[in-house]
Design an enzyme around this catalytic site. Structure first.
Site, short mmCIF file in Angstrom:
data_model
loop_
_atom_site.label_atom_id
_atom_site.label_comp_id
_atom_site.label_asym_id
_atom_site.label_seq_id
_atom_site.Cartn_x
_atom_site.Cartn_y
_atom_site.Cartn_z
N LYS A 1 -16.24 14.02 -2.53
CA LYS A 1 -15.55 12.81 -3.02
C LYS A 1 -16.57 11.74 -3.40
CE LYS A 1 -11.89 9.59 -1.50
NZ LYS A 1 -11.02 9.19 -0.37
N SER B 1 -6.34 9.10 -1.74
CA SER B 1 -7.39 8.77 -2.67
C SER B 1 -8.34 9.92 -2.97
CB SER B 1 -8.19 7.60 -2.10
OG SER B 1 -8.82 7.97 -0.89
N SER C 1 -5.23 9.55 2.84
CA SER C 1 -5.96 10.02 1.66
C SER C 1 -6.48 11.44 1.72
CB SER C 1 -7.13 9.08 1.37
OG SER C 1 -6.67 7.85 0.87
#
Lengths: 424, 424
Positions: free
Chosen positions: A73, A142, A166
């Site tokens: 990420k 996210s 997330s």
């Protein structure tokens, strides 16, 4: 739009075994992931940047993750490539060092293949990633790119982070396993902070055993659940005060999961959360916003115009919270953590929705974390168990939560449930 | 070598009042600090780099810290200037953002005047900083430059960090106030991590009220202790199992401090720590080393030759610790935190040495944190109270510790004791 073009998810456990047995090589396995990213990511938009040369070089490193391509990420620092946080403020930002979780993954042989799309600073402003199950639906956030890339079969493993929901939410929307370990089981060092009491690094894999395998390799802990059949857990079904916010098909999915678990020998009891937990749910927002207003103080003070309106407004509200508001929220959280221990007295794990329903249509929002925030605040392990599908072919995830520190129990129960859902 | 060349320490409280009253301006106050750094830092070596233009620009910002020059330990990120961690590995490293504590200080009007010397990654390998009281003695570490610059009157305020004893020890050796707040009262975000369960940002000021004033401005909390006379606390004198490691003059200093506090109306009782706390003292090392081996994994794996031998050896040992060792140490720490609450049942604060004695001669080591580690592990506020002097004119610091979350009680008791020590 159809999604049939994507390969099936790749099991990290199966691929690692193939590498170990010599049925394939680490180099070949990495090349297959590179080819899949090259073939499909233009459609999926899961990656911000790729590092194929680095990934190829990693084939020389032995270890339990050898041959396994890893997506990271893009709020997690990586040496030698940019970490852009989903924000124009960090365009071209090149941290000197790998975040510890990345360094630990490389030590274990993982091949970092690229940085995956994050919402802006892991808050709510979406990136371009699509849901591989239906391209006109959000993958969730996210950790959008990490969940989508694993679900689309481009890579076997990915790192995400969770402050609200997330990891568990995008895993549910995309139909893969997403595991948020106990708070601080693995370090958040080198990860852009939103809330230092909540941010947790999580892992994605095709199935529960794959995520567990990854975490076992990172930590050296006895967390693998692929080697023996999982035992039947004692399950508490927790609907929470938000049950009416869940869609009919999600409520049905949770009930179905409970029945299938019982059919496999699990015990199932209904558990009503005391009102304290509704207060704790609200306290999550106070703690998150108070801390975010400090964590992103530089961005807010010097570059407010470069922030999305939704983030800027959240930080403005966070600045208006007082230390007294914050201390009250922390006390509520502490009380709820103590009360949760008692709730777990006669059960091993909690079963509850991973999200209010399937992935919403459109890419303008990533959905809501209302079924995740409480567990993030509690610091407990939380896992999305994939396997159910709703109307329109979209995945419906159910969530397993275990007591703080009982990560293995969470993964084992999740593996048990996953097998029941698949009829195995 | 004599130290008479340095100016007297500058009280932040007095200087802020002068700015507010119009007796001086923020711009003038900042210029005086700039002139002092220019005149004296060649001898002291407290600064890695200066940012005089930035500091001058800060004179335009109003707030409680207007006019107050601030030194920032060089493991704390600053936008627009390098953050080099005391390591050649980070030469020229320019983080994009200010760490939140720096951003909050700027919001309150502080003028960041430069980065202060840190030991390598805030561990043990010293930098070049000298002790302003005697230039051939260590200033302590790891926040060496911050303590020395405040003690030498170059700046009124500085940030440090503590993982073992890196705020309280250098404050004691240099003769200033150094305060480590409750764990996570202020964020460590943007601060190079050594141990995420221990690292704490701390503040330096000429006296206790100055450090308190700084922390009050940063947090918006009711922590100032300069406005009313502090009340007499109930003190527990804790010698710890390491009492025999303290020098005769340090043992004398602690007894003297206790007697002077009693003379001012404080109550004083001896408290023997149960054996659990000796176990917790040892657990500190396990937790620190286990986490450091992960926190600095990239540096160790890719640049081991660029690390000092003392750090490299610590990380090698840290890698050999197992998750079981680590979990055992965490359990011990948790038990000690619970037991500590009971110890505080009938006292407000603990009085104990800040260090085994005065600053050792030479610059080859920064001394030892044996009298600090337990309190860092407990997460409690801990404060060096200056005012006593030993043989050869070197400061002797005594330490005040309060329960977790009772930062105000710690500062107030410290202010009380400081006044008693000075005969005020």
């Amino acid at each position: 739009m159809s999604a049939s073009r994507f390969p099936a998810p790749v099991s990290a456990v199966a691929l690692a075994a193939a590498v170990e047995d010599g049925r394939t090589t680490a180099a070949e396995a990495i090349e297959r992931s590179i080819a899949a990213v090259e073939a499909h990511d233009e459609m999926l938009s899961a990656f911000v940047a790729t590092s194929f040369d680095d990934a190829r070089a990693a084939a020389a490193v032995s270890g339990p993750l050898a041959g396994l391509a890893l997506g990271v990420k893009d709020i997690i620092d990586t040496a030698g490539m940019a970490t852009e946080m989903g924000s124009p403020l960090y365009a071209g930002n090149r941290p000197r060092a790998d975040a510890p979780v990345v360094a630990l993954a490389r030590r274990a042989g993982a091949a970092v293949i690229g940085k995956t799309v994050t919402t802006e600073f892991a808050y709510l402003q979406p990136g371009p990633t699509r849901n591989p199950a239906r391209l006109d639906h959000t993958p969730g956030g996210s950790s959008s790119g990490s969940a989508a890339a694993v679900a689309a079969g481009l890579i076997p493993l990915a790192f995400g982070t969770q402050t609200g929901g997330s990891v568990v939410r995008p895993a549910a929307f995309c139909g893969v396993a997403g595991f948020k370990p106990s708070f601080r089981l693995i370090p958040t060092v080198g990860v852009k902070c939103f809330s230092w009491s909540l941010d947790t690094v999580g892992v994605f894999g095709a199935g529960v055993a794959d995520a567990a395998y990854f975490l076992a390799a990172l930590t050296g802990r006895d967390l693998r659940v692929d080697t023996v059949a999982p035992s039947a857990p004692r399950i508490g079904l927790v609907r929470t005060h938000l049950w009416e916010e869940a869609s009919a098909e999600m409520r049905q999915a949770v009930e179905t999961a409970g029945r299938l678990a019982e059919a496999g020998g699990a015990s199932l009891v209904d558990i009503d959360l005391p009102g304290l937990f509704a207060d704790a749910f609200s306290a999550h927002q106070v703690i998150q916003d108070f801390q975010a207003a400090q964590a992103l103080a530089w961005e807010y003070d010097h570059h407010a115009a470069a922030l999305s309106p939704i983030l800027r407004d959240a930080l403005t509200l966070g600045r208006m919270l007082t230390p007294a508001d914050y201390d009250r929220a922390r006390r509520t959280a502490r009380q709820a953590r103590l009360a949760l221990r008692e709730l777990f007295a006669d059960i091993d794990v909690i079963l509850t929705p991973s999200a209010p329903g399937a992935a919403p249509e459109g890419l303008a929002t990533t959905g809501t974390s209302i079924f995740n925030r409480l567990w993030t605040l509690m610091g407990t392990p939380a896992l999305n168990v994939p396997g159910l599908t709703g109307a329109g072919g979209l995945p419906l995830g159910v969530q397993i939560v275990a007591p703080f520190g009982r990560d293995r129990a969470c993964l084992e129960a999740g593996r048990f449930l996953e097998r029941q859902l698949s009829g195995a």
